[in-house]
Design an enzyme around this catalytic site. Sequence first.
Site, PDB file in Angstrom:
ATOM      1  N   GLY A  68      -9.686   8.012  -2.252  1.00  0.00           N
ATOM      2  CA  GLY A  68     -10.323   9.316  -2.098  1.00  0.00           C
ATOM      3  C   GLY A  68     -11.276   9.270  -0.916  1.00  0.00           C
ATOM      4  O   GLY A  68     -11.188   8.381  -0.078  1.00  0.00           O
ATOM      5  N   ASP A 124       1.683   9.217  -5.887  1.00  0.00           N
ATOM      6  CA  ASP A 124       1.677  10.669  -5.667  1.00  0.00           C
ATOM      7  C   ASP A 124       1.961  11.042  -4.212  1.00  0.00           C
ATOM      8  O   ASP A 124       1.913  12.217  -3.855  1.00  0.00           O
ATOM      9  CB  ASP A 124       0.367  11.306  -6.159  1.00  0.00           C
ATOM     10  CG  ASP A 124      -0.866  10.700  -5.502  1.00  0.00           C
ATOM     11  OD1 ASP A 124      -0.735   9.660  -4.826  1.00  0.00           O
ATOM     12  OD2 ASP A 124      -1.971  11.260  -5.677  1.00  0.00           O
ATOM     13  N   GLU A 150     -10.863   3.104   7.020  1.00  0.00           N
ATOM     14  CA  GLU A 150      -9.883   4.141   7.362  1.00  0.00           C
ATOM     15  C   GLU A 150     -10.648   5.378   7.834  1.00  0.00           C
ATOM     16  O   GLU A 150     -10.669   5.695   9.010  1.00  0.00           O
ATOM     17  CB  GLU A 150      -8.995   4.469   6.155  1.00  0.00           C
ATOM     18  CG  GLU A 150      -7.935   5.528   6.454  1.00  0.00           C
ATOM     19  CD  GLU A 150      -7.216   6.046   5.193  1.00  0.00           C
ATOM     20  OE1 GLU A 150      -7.771   5.930   4.088  1.00  0.00           O
ATOM     21  OE2 GLU A 150      -6.105   6.583   5.347  1.00  0.00           O
ATOM     22  N   HIS A 156       0.857  -1.199   0.000  1.00  0.00           N
ATOM     23  CA  HIS A 156       0.000   0.000   0.000  1.00  0.00           C
ATOM     24  C   HIS A 156       0.883   1.235   0.000  1.00  0.00           C
ATOM     25  O   HIS A 156       1.337   1.708   1.035  1.00  0.00           O
ATOM     26  CB  HIS A 156      -0.931  -0.026   1.224  1.00  0.00           C
ATOM     27  CG  HIS A 156      -2.038   0.985   1.145  1.00  0.00           C
ATOM     28  ND1 HIS A 156      -3.372   0.642   1.221  1.00  0.00           N
ATOM     29  CD2 HIS A 156      -2.015   2.321   0.960  1.00  0.00           C
ATOM     30  CE1 HIS A 156      -4.113   1.732   1.106  1.00  0.00           C
ATOM     31  NE2 HIS A 156      -3.312   2.775   0.950  1.00  0.00           N
ATOM     32  N   HIS A 192      -9.715   0.741  -0.452  1.00  0.00           N
ATOM     33  CA  HIS A 192      -9.556   1.543   0.759  1.00  0.00           C
ATOM     34  C   HIS A 192     -10.862   1.437   1.554  1.00  0.00           C
ATOM     35  O   HIS A 192     -11.912   1.893   1.090  1.00  0.00           O
ATOM     36  CB  HIS A 192      -9.350   3.015   0.401  1.00  0.00           C
ATOM     37  CG  HIS A 192      -7.952   3.391   0.053  1.00  0.00           C
ATOM     38  ND1 HIS A 192      -7.413   3.179  -1.191  1.00  0.00           N
ATOM     39  CD2 HIS A 192      -6.973   3.989   0.796  1.00  0.00           C
ATOM     40  CE1 HIS A 192      -6.162   3.634  -1.200  1.00  0.00           C
ATOM     41  NE2 HIS A 192      -5.866   4.123  -0.017  1.00  0.00           N
ATOM     42  N   ASP A 214       1.771   3.851   3.024  1.00  0.00           N
ATOM     43  CA  ASP A 214       0.708   4.713   2.504  1.00  0.00           C
ATOM     44  C   ASP A 214       1.328   5.857   1.695  1.00  0.00           C
ATOM     45  O   ASP A 214       1.401   5.768   0.484  1.00  0.00           O
ATOM     46  CB  ASP A 214      -0.196   5.228   3.628  1.00  0.00           C
ATOM     47  CG  ASP A 214      -1.572   5.636   3.126  1.00  0.00           C
ATOM     48  OD1 ASP A 214      -1.921   5.270   1.976  1.00  0.00           O
ATOM     49  OD2 ASP A 214      -2.318   6.311   3.860  1.00  0.00           O
ATOM     50  N   HIS A 266       1.356   4.872  -2.293  1.00  0.00           N
ATOM     51  CA  HIS A 266       0.806   5.748  -3.347  1.00  0.00           C
ATOM     52  C   HIS A 266       1.914   6.447  -4.134  1.00  0.00           C
ATOM     53  O   HIS A 266       2.804   7.055  -3.540  1.00  0.00           O
ATOM     54  CB  HIS A 266      -0.095   6.817  -2.732  1.00  0.00           C
ATOM     55  CG  HIS A 266      -1.388   6.283  -2.185  1.00  0.00           C
ATOM     56  ND1 HIS A 266      -2.553   6.261  -2.916  1.00  0.00           N
ATOM     57  CD2 HIS A 266      -1.694   5.731  -0.985  1.00  0.00           C
ATOM     58  CE1 HIS A 266      -3.515   5.736  -2.185  1.00  0.00           C
ATOM     59  NE2 HIS A 266      -3.042   5.399  -1.010  1.00  0.00           N
TER      60      HIS A 266
HETATM   61 ZN   LIG Z   1      -3.956   4.758   0.821  1.00  0.00          ZN
END
Ligand SMILES: [Zn+2]
Length: 371
Positions: free
Chosen positions: A186, A29, A216, A25, A213, A313, A27
Amino acid sequence: MAIDPHGDAQLQGVSIRSLPKVSLHDHLDGALRPATIIELADEIGLDVPETDADALGDWFAEKSDSGSLVEYLRTFDVTTSVMQTADGLRRVAKEFVEDLAADGVIYGEVRWAPEQHLARGLSLEEAVEAVQEGIEEGEDAAESAGRDIRVGQLITAMRHADRSLEIAELAVAFRGRGAVGFDIAGAEDGFPAANHRAAFDYLASEFFPVTIHAGEAAGLDSIRSALIDGRALRLGHGVRIAEDLEVVSQKGEETFVTFGDLARWVRDREIPLELSPSSNLQTGAITAWGTEMADHPFDLLYQLGFSVTVNVDNRLMSRTSLTRELAVLADTFEYDLDDLEAFQLNAAAAAFLSVEEREELIELIGEGFAS
Ligand SMILES: [Zn+2]
């Protein structure tokens, strides 16, 4: 624990960084090098909040730690703004892989949302191709530096948008050409997986792996929807599954817990949880349990036999690395190398790869931890 994102930590006299690891996991960006952001912004004539790499790194850390979701999300406006061209995407993807390899990761999955990278005229396909080129360049560069790593793409759709079916088709079209799975990301709260049923029906009909996701920013209903509507094989974070557990008593070392149906299903079916300790703390995902790392239900879930995996993350925003996350957990919960190995074996078993490839990873992890 004071370990910088490029640093190392020792456990039982062993360098955590040198151990073979799996990152599920992570990202794209959320993993840029500050110096790269400055250079890419300069090339396309964009202003960024700081023009010195260290100061920009501090800016990201401060905004992400401010407790304001608006400020936190602003940081992604900055990173994605320099990822709107094929060159920008390629470079960021290449460095993403190189940084993982330097951290001892032998297999990684990078998630990112192509629909957020079209502002300067790229098509969805061109964006995925650029990232794939960067990944392959990164793998080659790592190999030249004596490190073997493989990285697959998790093609992500934004859950507040309505392009998920199109993005799911994009992911399947790139199967065998870099894409290994699908995700939605998102705003979780108010945007359950059920909103994207058409995309998930299509992915299921194509036997294409899905992680979502869930658990969370929203609780058990979101996890339920990820499993039932999304047929998720893994849960992105999933930390709030612990809300379905009730600690009834504590006798010495032993904790007695009752399970809700959902928690029992996730535990007994070994549905992997992509837990991200530092990020979970920063985003408030664990506020039901507290505000310190020691309050994170990570250890409870691990002791109860859930398939826990450790993740970063967003490395840039949380100023972290997989090495650092493992060191923080070991420090907080007194884990030893066997525990750290168990987390890597869980992650290898959960990878969106063939069973032969997963067995190969499991073997490499066993060898790395034994030596
Ligand atoms: Zn994430």
